[in-house]
Design a protein around this motif. Structure first.
Motif, PDB file in Angstrom:
ATOM      1  N   LEU A  81      48.129  81.957  70.920  1.00  0.00           N
ATOM      2  CA  LEU A  81      47.625  80.634  70.536  1.00  0.00           C
ATOM      3  C   LEU A  81      48.174  80.217  69.177  1.00  0.00           C
ATOM      4  N   MET A  82      48.144  81.143  68.211  1.00  0.00           N
ATOM      5  CA  MET A  82      48.617  80.838  66.873  1.00  0.00           C
ATOM      6  C   MET A  82      50.113  80.487  66.874  1.00  0.00           C
ATOM      7  N   LEU A  83      50.904  81.315  67.575  1.00  0.00           N
ATOM      8  CA  LEU A  83      52.343  81.063  67.626  1.00  0.00           C
ATOM      9  C   LEU A  83      52.662  79.808  68.432  1.00  0.00           C
ATOM     10  N   SER A  84      51.850  79.511  69.449  1.00  0.00           N
ATOM     11  CA  SER A  84      52.067  78.303  70.236  1.00  0.00           C
ATOM     12  C   SER A  84      51.803  77.049  69.391  1.00  0.00           C
ATOM     13  N   VAL A  85      50.821  77.140  68.491  1.00  0.00           N
ATOM     14  CA  VAL A  85      50.559  76.018  67.581  1.00  0.00           C
ATOM     15  C   VAL A  85      51.773  75.775  66.687  1.00  0.00           C
ATOM     16  N   ILE A  86      52.367  76.881  66.201  1.00  0.00           N
ATOM     17  CA  ILE A  86      53.569  76.753  65.375  1.00  0.00           C
ATOM     18  C   ILE A  86      54.707  76.114  66.175  1.00  0.00           C
ATOM     19  N   ALA A  87      54.854  76.570  67.446  1.00  0.00           N
ATOM     20  CA  ALA A  87      55.874  75.990  68.314  1.00  0.00           C
ATOM     21  C   ALA A  87      55.569  74.518  68.579  1.00  0.00           C
ATOM     22  N   GLY A  88      54.267  74.182  68.708  1.00  0.00           N
ATOM     23  CA  GLY A  88      53.873  72.791  68.914  1.00  0.00           C
ATOM     24  C   GLY A  88      54.248  71.910  67.741  1.00  0.00           C
ATOM     25  N   ILE A  89      54.191  72.485  66.527  1.00  0.00           N
ATOM     26  CA  ILE A  89      54.606  71.730  65.339  1.00  0.00           C
ATOM     27  C   ILE A  89      56.095  71.395  65.428  1.00  0.00           C
ATOM     28  N   SER A  90      56.892  72.341  65.951  1.00  0.00           N
ATOM     29  CA  SER A  90      58.323  72.071  66.147  1.00  0.00           C
ATOM     30  C   SER A  90      58.518  70.903  67.114  1.00  0.00           C
ATOM     31  N   LEU A  91      57.718  70.880  68.193  1.00  0.00           N
ATOM     32  CA  LEU A  91      57.803  69.766  69.141  1.00  0.00           C
ATOM     33  C   LEU A  91      57.401  68.454  68.466  1.00  0.00           C
ATOM     34  N   LEU A  92      56.380  68.520  67.625  1.00  0.00           N
ATOM     35  CA  LEU A  92      55.942  67.318  66.911  1.00  0.00           C
ATOM     36  C   LEU A  92      57.035  66.808  65.983  1.00  0.00           C
ATOM     37  N   VAL A  93      57.671  67.728  65.271  1.00  0.00           N
ATOM     38  CA  VAL A  93      58.782  67.343  64.394  1.00  0.00           C
ATOM     39  C   VAL A  93      59.915  66.735  65.217  1.00  0.00           C
ATOM     40  N   GLY A  94      60.167  67.329  66.398  1.00  0.00           N
ATOM     41  CA  GLY A  94      61.191  66.776  67.285  1.00  0.00           C
ATOM     42  C   GLY A  94      60.846  65.358  67.715  1.00  0.00           C
ATOM     43  N   GLY A  95      59.554  65.111  68.009  1.00  0.00           N
ATOM     44  CA  GLY A  95      59.128  63.763  68.391  1.00  0.00           C
ATOM     45  C   GLY A  95      59.310  62.767  67.266  1.00  0.00           C
ATOM     46  N   ILE A  96      58.995  63.188  66.035  1.00  0.00           N
ATOM     47  CA  ILE A  96      59.200  62.311  64.878  1.00  0.00           C
ATOM     48  C   ILE A  96      60.687  61.997  64.710  1.00  0.00           C
TER      49      ILE A  96
END
Length: 405
Positions: free
Chosen positions: A281-296
């Motif tokens: 879960l913790m690492l997936s949140v970090i990966a999700g931040i990468s996706l968010l940065v990609g969306g920005i």
């Protein structure tokens, strides 16, 4: 414009700036690959933990000294279990098949100038049956070894190789804590469990360990590190636990909190599951931040694209394109960037999983759920971050757009 025309125009526009499109997708690629590899490795870790727990022995229970709270608070484990407790369980608990008390020590072992500082386990003959171990060469410890406090030792295969290399070990003598022990057997390979290499271990009679290597450091008898117990069958595990707890409470004259705790394989597996799930879960949140940065990144590039293509937008509106057509085109472009980025992320994540499987004991695999989550999330991010620039483009007035630049 129909959707096919919009799709063709969006692809053509993105291909004009290939390098910029590739860089825009980079955040989505990294995020998707991270999600896929993290989930794959996490599930592989859970599977490996289950296999290792099953390898501990059939229907096994572990009795540890001290309550869970005292074990968590103290650096040194409490000294509340003794060898006599194990003997009482073996003779008085009907749901138990075998009992294997264990006393652990880490010390130096040597043979002709070769040294190893590894674990020494003081055990009984029932250790093999309870813990599902096998002998590869020679023999294991016997009841007479325990009665005589014999200085005999059985070596794990990795420890044998470290001390003897290619030389035959059975019948030779090694030193453990300056005491001489005769090697009587070699164990079959067992592998690692919870970061402990079970093949780098020496096994001696528990009585010899207590009397000649460790000493009696419990006022109630021969202290043990823990007691492993095998129930008669899977249906007897609950009964065995209940009977053991009642017996030990009587023996230890407990009226308040227990000074021991009994754990089953299921209990240990739940703990491992909780830890691995939290890590995933913790690492997936970090990966999700990468996706968010990609969306920005997608939104940023789309806004820049609007500035560069104002005349194109004005011209298309002047010849009849509606706000819906312009909105649709920019949304499709954002969606293509995110979906293609997600697809490349799946390929990269699959490659990472393959590499991890080669260089580690894990056997990760490409989880369909992780693929669905990665593609769905990247598509949703593309749509979400594409809406604002698409609305801005659609809102441009034809006359204003054509006058720019």
């Amino acid at each position: 414009m129909n959707i096919l025309e919009t799709l063709n125009m969006a692809v053509a526009t993105l291909l004009i700036n290939k390098q910029r499109s590739a860089l825009t997708m980079l955040g989505i690629i990294i995020g998707s690959a991270s999600v896929i590899s993290i989930v794959g490795v996490g599930q592989a870790g859970q599977k490996l933990a289950l296999e290792q727990l099953n390898s501990l022995g059939p229907n096994v229970l572990f009795i540890n000294p001290g309550s869970k709270d005292t074990r968590n608070m103290s650096i040194e484990p409490p000294k509340t279990l003794v060898l006599e407790d194990a003997n009482a369980i073996a003779s008085q608990v009907p749901a138990v098949a075998k009992v294997a008390p264990q006393l652990n020590l880490r010390d130096i072992m040597s043979y002709r100038g070769r040294n190893a500082i590894e674990l020494v386990f003081g055990v009984t003959p029932d250790f093999l049956a309870v813990r599902n171990y096998e002998i590869a060469e020679g023999r294991f410890l016997s009841d007479s070894d325990l009665k005589r406090n014999s200085r005999v030792v059985v070596l794990g295969p990795d420890l044998k190789e470290r001390l003897f290399e290619e030389e035959n070990a059975v019948g030779k003598q090694i030193r453990i804590k300056q005491e001489i022990f005769e090697v009587i057997g070699i164990m079959k390979a067992k592998g690692s469990f919870l970061n402990t290499n079970q093949d780098l271990v020496a096994y001696v009679p528990i009585t010899t360990m207590a009397n000649q290597l460790v000493g009696r450091n419990s006022p109630y008898g021969t202290q043990v590190t823990f007691i492993a117990v095998s129930a008669r069958d899977p249906d007897s595990i609950k009964a065995a636990r209940f009977q053991i707890e009642n017996l030990l409470r009587l023996r230890h004259k407990i009226t308040g909190e227990d000074d021991f705790n009994v754990e089953t394989q299921k209990d240990i597996l739940q703990i491992v599951d909780q830890i691995t799930t939290a890590l995933i879960l913790m690492l997936s949140v970090i990966a999700g931040i990468s996706l968010l940065v990609g969306g920005i990144g997608i939104m940023n590039i789309m806004l820049v694209s609007i500035t560069e293509r104002t005349q194109e937008i004005g011209l298309r509106k002047a010849i009849g394109a509606t706000q819906k057509d312009i909105l649709q085109q920019f949304l499709v472009e954002a969606l293509i960037l995110s979906v293609v980025g997600g697809a490349f992320g799946i390929v990269l994540g699959g490659g990472l999983i393959t590499v991890i499987g080669v260089v580690s004991p894990l056997s990760p695999y490409l989880s369909p759920l992780a693929v669905i989550v990665a593609v769905g999330t990247s598509s949703a991010i593309g749509l979400f971050f594409g809406v604002f620039p698409a609305k801005q483009a659609a809102a441009l007035e034809p006359i204003v757009a054509l006058k720019r630049n």
